[in-house]
Design an enzyme around this catalytic site. Structure first.
Site, PDB file in Angstrom:
ATOM      1  N   LEU A   4       0.803  -1.235   0.000  1.00 24.54           N
ATOM      2  CA  LEU A   4       0.000   0.000   0.000  1.00 24.54           C
ATOM      3  C   LEU A   4       0.832   1.281   0.000  1.00 24.54           C
ATOM      4  O   LEU A   4       0.308   2.372  -0.134  1.00 24.54           O
ATOM      5  CB  LEU A   4      -0.982   0.002   1.169  1.00 24.54           C
ATOM      6  CG  LEU A   4      -2.051  -1.101   1.107  1.00 24.54           C
ATOM      7  CD1 LEU A   4      -3.037  -0.967   2.250  1.00 24.54           C
ATOM      8  CD2 LEU A   4      -2.801  -1.067  -0.219  1.00 24.54           C
ATOM      9  N   LYS A   9     -27.757  -1.057  12.248  1.00 24.95           N
ATOM     10  CA  LYS A   9     -28.565  -2.048  12.980  1.00 24.95           C
ATOM     11  C   LYS A   9     -30.046  -1.782  12.710  1.00 24.95           C
ATOM     12  O   LYS A   9     -30.490  -0.641  12.810  1.00 24.95           O
ATOM     13  CB  LYS A   9     -28.284  -1.961  14.490  1.00 24.95           C
ATOM     14  CG  LYS A   9     -26.890  -2.452  14.871  1.00 24.95           C
ATOM     15  CD  LYS A   9     -26.686  -2.397  16.369  1.00 24.95           C
ATOM     16  CE  LYS A   9     -25.243  -2.642  16.745  1.00 24.95           C
ATOM     17  NZ  LYS A   9     -24.871  -4.038  16.911  1.00 24.95           N
ATOM     18  N   GLU A  22     -21.798  -4.182  27.457  1.00 25.71           N
ATOM     19  CA  GLU A  22     -21.194  -5.376  26.844  1.00 25.71           C
ATOM     20  C   GLU A  22     -20.772  -6.329  27.952  1.00 25.71           C
ATOM     21  O   GLU A  22     -20.338  -5.891  29.029  1.00 25.71           O
ATOM     22  CB  GLU A  22     -19.963  -4.973  26.029  1.00 25.71           C
ATOM     23  CG  GLU A  22     -20.284  -4.109  24.837  1.00 25.71           C
ATOM     24  CD  GLU A  22     -19.061  -3.920  23.961  1.00 25.71           C
ATOM     25  OE1 GLU A  22     -18.819  -4.762  23.107  1.00 25.71           O
ATOM     26  OE2 GLU A  22     -18.349  -2.920  24.167  1.00 25.71           O
ATOM     27  N   ASP A  39     -14.003   4.834  22.082  1.00 27.70           N
ATOM     28  CA  ASP A  39     -14.430   3.625  21.373  1.00 27.70           C
ATOM     29  C   ASP A  39     -15.951   3.560  21.206  1.00 27.70           C
ATOM     30  O   ASP A  39     -16.445   3.066  20.199  1.00 27.70           O
ATOM     31  CB  ASP A  39     -13.932   2.399  22.170  1.00 27.70           C
ATOM     32  CG  ASP A  39     -14.108   1.095  21.416  1.00 27.70           C
ATOM     33  OD1 ASP A  39     -13.800   1.056  20.216  1.00 27.70           O
ATOM     34  OD2 ASP A  39     -14.567   0.107  22.028  1.00 27.70           O
ATOM     35  N   HIS A  45     -20.894   5.628  18.675  1.00 26.45           N
ATOM     36  CA  HIS A  45     -22.155   4.892  18.772  1.00 26.45           C
ATOM     37  C   HIS A  45     -23.167   5.568  19.720  1.00 26.45           C
ATOM     38  O   HIS A  45     -24.326   5.773  19.369  1.00 26.45           O
ATOM     39  CB  HIS A  45     -21.922   3.456  19.259  1.00 26.45           C
ATOM     40  CG  HIS A  45     -20.904   2.702  18.458  1.00 26.45           C
ATOM     41  ND1 HIS A  45     -20.798   2.823  17.086  1.00 26.45           N
ATOM     42  CD2 HIS A  45     -19.943   1.810  18.816  1.00 26.45           C
ATOM     43  CE1 HIS A  45     -19.818   2.031  16.654  1.00 26.45           C
ATOM     44  NE2 HIS A  45     -19.280   1.413  17.686  1.00 26.45           N
TER      45      HIS A  45
HETATM   46  C1  BG6 Z   1     -17.032  -1.413  18.196  1.00 28.19           C
HETATM   47  C2  BG6 Z   1     -16.075  -1.239  19.331  1.00 28.19           C
HETATM   48  O1  BG6 Z   1     -17.160  -0.218  17.469  1.00 28.19           O
HETATM   49  O2  BG6 Z   1     -18.318  -1.780  18.690  1.00 28.19           O
HETATM   50  C3  BG6 Z   1     -15.990  -2.515  20.165  1.00 28.19           C
HETATM   51  O3  BG6 Z   1     -14.792  -0.918  18.831  1.00 28.19           O
HETATM   52  C4  BG6 Z   1     -17.374  -2.932  20.593  1.00 28.19           C
HETATM   53  O4  BG6 Z   1     -15.154  -2.321  21.304  1.00 28.19           O
HETATM   54  C5  BG6 Z   1     -18.322  -3.000  19.412  1.00 28.19           C
HETATM   55  O5  BG6 Z   1     -17.264  -4.196  21.219  1.00 28.19           O
HETATM   56  C6  BG6 Z   1     -19.740  -3.263  19.857  1.00 28.19           C
HETATM   57  O6  BG6 Z   1     -20.519  -3.536  18.749  1.00 28.19           O
HETATM   58  P1  BG6 Z   1     -21.812  -4.461  18.858  1.00 28.19           P
HETATM   59  O7  BG6 Z   1     -22.400  -4.422  17.502  1.00 28.19           O
HETATM   60  O8  BG6 Z   1     -21.325  -5.819  19.263  1.00 28.19           O
HETATM   61  O9  BG6 Z   1     -22.670  -3.834  19.914  1.00 28.19           O
END
Ligand code: BG6
Length: 484
Positions: free
Chosen positions: A87, A176, A210, A229, A234
């Site tokens: 790359l 989602k 999580e 993160d 999110h």
């Molecule tokens: C990711 C994070 O963006 O989303 C991870 O880097 C996290 O740390 C993940 O575990 C969670 O995604 P999901 O779809 O499993 O809720």
């Protein structure tokens, strides 16, 4: 529509864990446009056949229901091609350009599933060989930078070589089905809009919990932490979806404009509010489903004595006419008591109670995002006939299970997002100004933590995080949903 999807990092973890399975599902569902090529790019010396065999062997570890039959793989495998590239070498991009020019596909997708440090270089090189024409779409995964400055630097480079509408910044939460349903619920029904405001809503809680720890990503995570993160992207995207004004239409820019306004309206931080309203935590050894699990500091790749947070809970407000004064709580963490993402909308109690209810009882709308997907509306009802002058009410709930209702028709987040990129639909991707605004808002917290010797609060793996998170919300007279 003919397409060429170039997968930089074609032998990497993301390509394997998320992208190939998603592309295969789209192929199986018949939604992947016919006449496409998937061109995996990596450094290894592989033939097309060897790459196909590699992918086929990796599918053997996938759930039976999602695994291709030999016949399906033969047809899917025919779409897979392999190109060895270094790359950093312009001449290798020229070979890619030659391969793409053979077909001149209507849609050319460059999925940069590499280490983030290569993002800008790949984009510049693509442009240097003239592959940045109007049919090209570039997909970038998070993390796009680690603070506002680095994010702006990446976006500046992108702007030099691509138009904004050619850049697809992925936040997979937007793909989602449950998150899309959130917008459908708000803007496809007249029922909620009159109630969606400060006069009726007491507070809103967003939880992304999580159960897993950092798994094999200790080294990456230790440089990142939960705020970068999960919260910067999110959780804030969920906050935008729940708090935004109705967009004028369903076009990408109309939706993004409204999300941007939410981010711009978030209450600015002061040293005092960060101290009071932001809690960071780090898990110590505990139990998940009865089995002992190590603490964060014992995870592979984590620096000794690391102060990286694996949990964040915070309180904010959207300072506008609709939401002034309504607390929005965000909470996310690893190694919590369950895998559960949901949003709770707590309504205000009736203004003049004539029935007896338990203290603080009020209507509640729970938007389940994962693993459950659906809506629960909690209402008050009178059970058995009662003789008292002031009868007591009980809680009942209306439960909508979207998985049960739509089960087989639903598509996964990556499948949906990949199809959107191929078709050039930007609605579920993040615009640069949204992303920058989100960084701008989290940055004072990062700075505060850098100078705060206290470090994260410990919490036991398998719990709901540090007790300070409950104390923070309790100061407003509320509690988290699992404590109700
Ligand atoms: C990711 C994070 O963006 O989303 C991870 O880097 C996290 O740390 C993940 O575990 C969670 O995604 P999901 O779809 O499993 O809720």
């Amino acid at each position: 529509m003919s397409f060429d999807l170039v997968l930089f990092g074609g032998t990497g973890d993301l390509a394997w864990r998320k992208l190939m399975p998603a592309l295969f599902q789209a192929f199986r569902h018949g939604t992947l446009p016919e006449g496409g090529r998937i061109i995996a790019v990596a450094r290894d010396e592989l033939s097309h056949e060897q790459y196909r065999s590699l992918i086929q062997s990796r599918f053997e570890g996938v759930d039976l229901a999602k695994r291709p039959t030999p016949d399906e793989f033969e047809r899917f495998g025919a779409l897979l091609h392999y190109l060895r590239m270094d790359l950093s070498q312009t001449q290798d991009y020229a070979r890619l350009a030659a391969m793409l020019h053979e077909r001149n596909a209507e849609s050319v997708v460059m999925y940069v599933a590499t280490a983030p440090s290569l993002f800008t270089n790949v984009c510049e090189q693509i442009a240097a060989v003239g592959l940045n024409g109007p049919h090209t779409r570039v997909v970038l995964e998070k993390p796009l930078g680690h603070d506002l400055r680095s994010n702006q630097a990446i976006n500046d480079t992108l702007r030099r070589v691509l138009k904004e509408e050619q850049v697809f910044r992925i936040d997979h939460y937007l793909g989602k089905p449950s998150v899309q349903n959130l917008l459908a619920m708000r803007f496809g029904n007249a029922l909620f809009e009159p109630l969606w405001r400060r006069e009726t809503i007491a507070n809103i809680q967003i939880t992304i919990a999580e159960e897993l720890g950092v798994e094999t990503r200790g080294a990456f995570y230790d440089q990142t932490g939960a705020l970068r993160d999960m919260v910067q992207n999110h959780a804030l995207q969920l906050l935008c979806a729940i708090g935004m004004e109705p967009p004028i239409n369903a076009s990408a820019n109309a939706i993004r404009d409204e999300k941007l306004k939410v981010l711009q309206s978030l209450k600015p931080w002061s040293t005092e509010t960060i101290g009071q309203h932001v809690i960071r935590g780090q898990y110590v050894a505990g139990k998940t489903h009865g089995a002992s699990v190590p603490g964060y500091l014992q995870e592979k790749g984590v620096a000794p004595g690391s102060t990286t947070e694996t949990f964040v809970a915070l309180r904010t407000e959207i300072s506008n006419w609709r939401w002034a004064g309504v607390p929005f709580y965000i909470r996310t963490g690893k190694r919590l008591a369950g895998r559960d993402a949901h949003i709770v909308v707590n309504f205000r109690p009736v203004p003049h109670p004539i029935f007896r209810t338990s203290a603080g009882a009020a209507n509640r709308l729970v938007i389940n995002l994962q693993p459950k997907d659906g809506l629960e509306l909690h209402l008050m009802a009178q059970g058995a006939a009662q003789q008292q002058v002031e009868p007591a009410l009980s809680q009942v709930s209306l439960n909508l299970d979207f998985d049960q209702r739509f089960g087989t028709e639903r598509v996964g987040a990556y499948e949906r997002l990949l199809l959107d990129v191929i078709a050039g639909r930007l609605n579920l991707f993040v615009r640069s100004d949204e992303q920058e605004e989100a960084w701008r808002w989290v940055e004072p917290i990062l700075q505060h933590w850098r100078n705060d010797a206290l470090g994260p609060r410990p919490y036991t793996a398998g719990s709901w995080g540090p007790s300070a998170a409950s104390a923070m919300i309790a100061r407003d007279g509320y509690c988290w949903s699992e404590e109700v």
